[in-house]
Design an enzyme around this catalytic site. Structure first.
Site, short mmCIF file in Angstrom:
data_model
loop_
_atom_site.label_atom_id
_atom_site.label_comp_id
_atom_site.label_asym_id
_atom_site.label_seq_id
_atom_site.Cartn_x
_atom_site.Cartn_y
_atom_site.Cartn_z
N HIS A 19 73.67 103.32 -1.98
CA HIS A 19 74.20 102.35 -1.02
C HIS A 19 73.11 101.42 -0.53
CE1 HIS A 19 72.42 104.79 2.13
NE2 HIS A 19 73.17 105.83 1.83
N HIS A 22 69.69 102.85 0.63
CA HIS A 22 68.76 103.20 -0.44
C HIS A 22 68.07 101.94 -0.97
CE1 HIS A 22 71.94 106.51 -1.07
NE2 HIS A 22 70.97 107.00 -0.33
N CYS A 127 76.42 121.54 9.55
CA CYS A 127 77.14 120.44 8.88
C CYS A 127 76.73 120.42 7.42
CB CYS A 127 76.82 119.09 9.53
SG CYS A 127 77.51 117.69 8.60
N CYS A 130 75.43 116.88 6.18
CA CYS A 130 74.03 116.58 6.53
C CYS A 130 73.06 117.63 5.99
CB CYS A 130 73.87 116.52 8.05
SG CYS A 130 74.81 115.24 8.88
N CYS A 146 80.94 116.23 12.98
CA CYS A 146 79.82 115.37 12.62
C CYS A 146 80.24 113.91 12.66
CB CYS A 146 79.30 115.72 11.23
SG CYS A 146 78.03 114.58 10.64
N HIS A 149 79.94 112.23 9.08
CA HIS A 149 80.81 112.68 7.98
C HIS A 149 82.26 112.91 8.40
CE1 HIS A 149 76.71 113.67 6.57
NE2 HIS A 149 77.21 113.24 5.43
N LYS A 298 79.27 99.93 11.86
CA LYS A 298 78.52 100.78 10.94
C LYS A 298 79.32 101.00 9.66
CE LYS A 298 76.26 105.28 10.54
NZ LYS A 298 76.00 106.59 11.17
N LYS A 301 82.55 105.48 4.85
CA LYS A 301 83.58 105.68 3.83
C LYS A 301 84.97 105.61 4.43
CE LYS A 301 80.70 108.48 0.74
NZ LYS A 301 80.46 109.82 0.17
#
Length: 498
Positions: A19, A22, A127, A130, A146, A149, A298, A301
């Site tokens: 993404h 990265h 989690c 994570c 979380c 996620h 932010k 997904k």
């Protein structure tokens, strides 16, 4: 002999596609490395992939694959992104590499012998997304789920090995406060110091094999598998050859580690504790970049608002991607992306300010001087503010300084009007010499601009040099560096619909 430098990037899990975060890691580290090499330094530059843990094993199972076969099929996505970004790394590590696994077991044994590992029972929250254990306080603050996620924390009770991170709290606080391990920007340093004001807590560094099967075995206790952080963080030294190849000492400690703000606590807490336990030097600087939001929100997904770096690169080119995400996303803070913002920057700043400038100068030299540039003395613009911005790790400000030169040259040409001077050549015997001086000044400035762009937009810098550096502009029409594109916003020049 030139000083040997080392820059590292965080290694991402391979259970998904790369993404923007990265891509930002790689672009920032690559630009720093290119700047250092441009200034005559030997730079080692690590990238890689984190390939152990439950979520990798779960993804492999979803795809009816063995974990090793799954990671073998996935790590190439990250290598492909680096190639698309024109990233010149020297070392690519996978945590499933044989040398890395052996080195991690050696690290475990060293920490065990020195009394920094012990067995205990973990009772609490976890989690899986994570790969992180969560305190009761954190679980309560997040309403048991979380935030990254959108998944409920799991309640665990299991026997693990613990690392005595708490033994290093005071030393870690001291090295951060004194700047011996510098955290950039300053406000991230202060956030972390606030986080550890009551000291670091010991961390679980293994899990029972029945709960974590895919990972590096704990030496001497096959019932336990190393937990991801001890395994993953070690990569920064194992990639250099630690412990068996003495060459690792030529580059360690790292001069720069590039990380996102979400993993600062691991890199400023657990990682230096591990190094202190091994009696090794600490990294010199942690550069902590922020998140890239989309339209002020932010990326996630669940919202479906993610932006693929590959999509941006495919549509607009590598250097346009690098430009936007290193100029319009502040190096040390959160930034924002929308297709409208991106396309405006692409068409106005890259297309108009720089691209048209390069094309105009090349066209005038071709038209008025048969492509011959003449004597173009080296430009002598003040490089101090640019260099300070790069060395302060504020790459967006280095771009700002470069664009001061780009816009100044545009204004200079509009002021002196070389096309008007060209018309006077038949009447004024000094006009030809004046025109040559004006265009030579433009070329020398463009070549200095190319030098400033080299770390950040290497292909663009090369294209400018290829046009002007030989002293003769190549024959044939120079193609635009950044042709106008309106893929996500209305084309202002398009015919209006009736």
């Amino acid at each position: 002999m030139a000083k040997k430098l080392y820059v590292c990037t965080a290694i991402p899990y391979v259970n998904g596609t790369p993404h923007i975060g990265h891509a930002l890691d790689y672009s920032l580290a690559d630009s720093w490395a290119r700047y250092q090499r441009q200034n005559g330094r030997d730079v080692r530059f690590q990238v890689g992939t984190d390939e152990h843990g439950n979520k990798i094993a779960a993804k492999a199972a979803e795809n009816n694959m063995e974990p090793q076969a799954y990671v073998d099929s996935m790590y190439g996505n990250f290598a492909s992104l680096m190639k698309a970004l024109n990233v010149e790394y020297t070392d690519f590590i996978r945590t499933t590499d044989g040398h890395h696994k052996g080195a991690v077991q050696y690290i475990w044994q060293q920490l065990m012998q020195k009394g920094y590992l012990y067995k205990g029972v973990y009772e609490g929250w976890y989690c899986q997304g994570c790969e992180n254990f969560v305190t009761d306080k954190e679980a309560t603050e997040n309403n048991g789920s979380c935030p990254d996620h959108q998944a409920p924390y799991q309640r665990l009770s299991e026997e693990n090995y613990y690392f005595k991170t708490s033994a290093f709290s005071d030393k870690i606080r001291e090295v951060i406060e004194t700047g011996r391990m510098k955290i950039v920007p300053e406000f991230r340093k202060n956030e972390f110091l606030e986080l550890i004001k009551d000291g670091l807590q010991d961390v679980s560094v293994s899990r029972p094999r029945k709960n974590l099967s895919w990972g590096v075995s704990v030496p001497g206790d096959d019932s336990q598998v190393m937990y991801v952080w001890l395994d993953a963080l070690s990569n920064y030294i194992t990639v250099l050859g630690y412990p068996d190849n003495p060459a690792w000492q030529e580059y360690w400690p790292a001069d720069l580690q590039v990380i996102g703000k979400d993993i600062l606590r691991f890199h400023a807490g657990i990682w230096p504790a591990m190094l202190m336990g091994l009696e090794l030097s600490l990294p010199k600087v942690l550069l902590v970049h922020g998140f890239v939001n989309v339209g002020g929100t932010k990326m996630s997904k669940s919202l479906g608002n993610g932006v693929s770096p590959t999509e941006v690169i495919t549509q607009y080119g590598t250097d346009a991607f690098r430009y936007y995400f290193m100029r319009h996303i502040p190096t040390q803070e959160d930034g924002d992306f929308t297709w409208e913002k991106f396309e405006t920057a692409y068409n106005t700043e890259l297309g108009n300010d720089l691209g048209n400038l390069v094309q105009r100068v090349a066209a005038m030299i071709t038209r008025y001087q048969a492509g011959v540039i003449g004597d173009a003395p080296r430009a002598e613009h003040d490089m101090g503010p640019y260099r300070k911005a790069v060395e302060d790790l504020e790459f967006n400000k280095a771009f700002d300084e470069t664009w001061v030169m780009v816009r100044s040259l545009n204004q200079y040409l509009e002021h002196v009007k070389p096309w008007e001077i060209a018309k006077q050549r038949e009447k004024d015997p000094e006009a030809a010499g004046h025109l040559e001086e004006v265009l030579a000044h433009a070329v020398s400035t463009l070549l200095q601009i190319a030098d400033l762009l080299t770390p950040f937009m290497p292909a663009t810098a090369d294209a400018i040099r290829n046009l002007f550096e030989s002293g003769v502009v190549p024959s044939g029409q120079a193609s635009p560096l950044f042709p106008k594109l309106y893929l996500h916003t209305p084309d202002p020049h398009a015919p209006k619909a009736n």
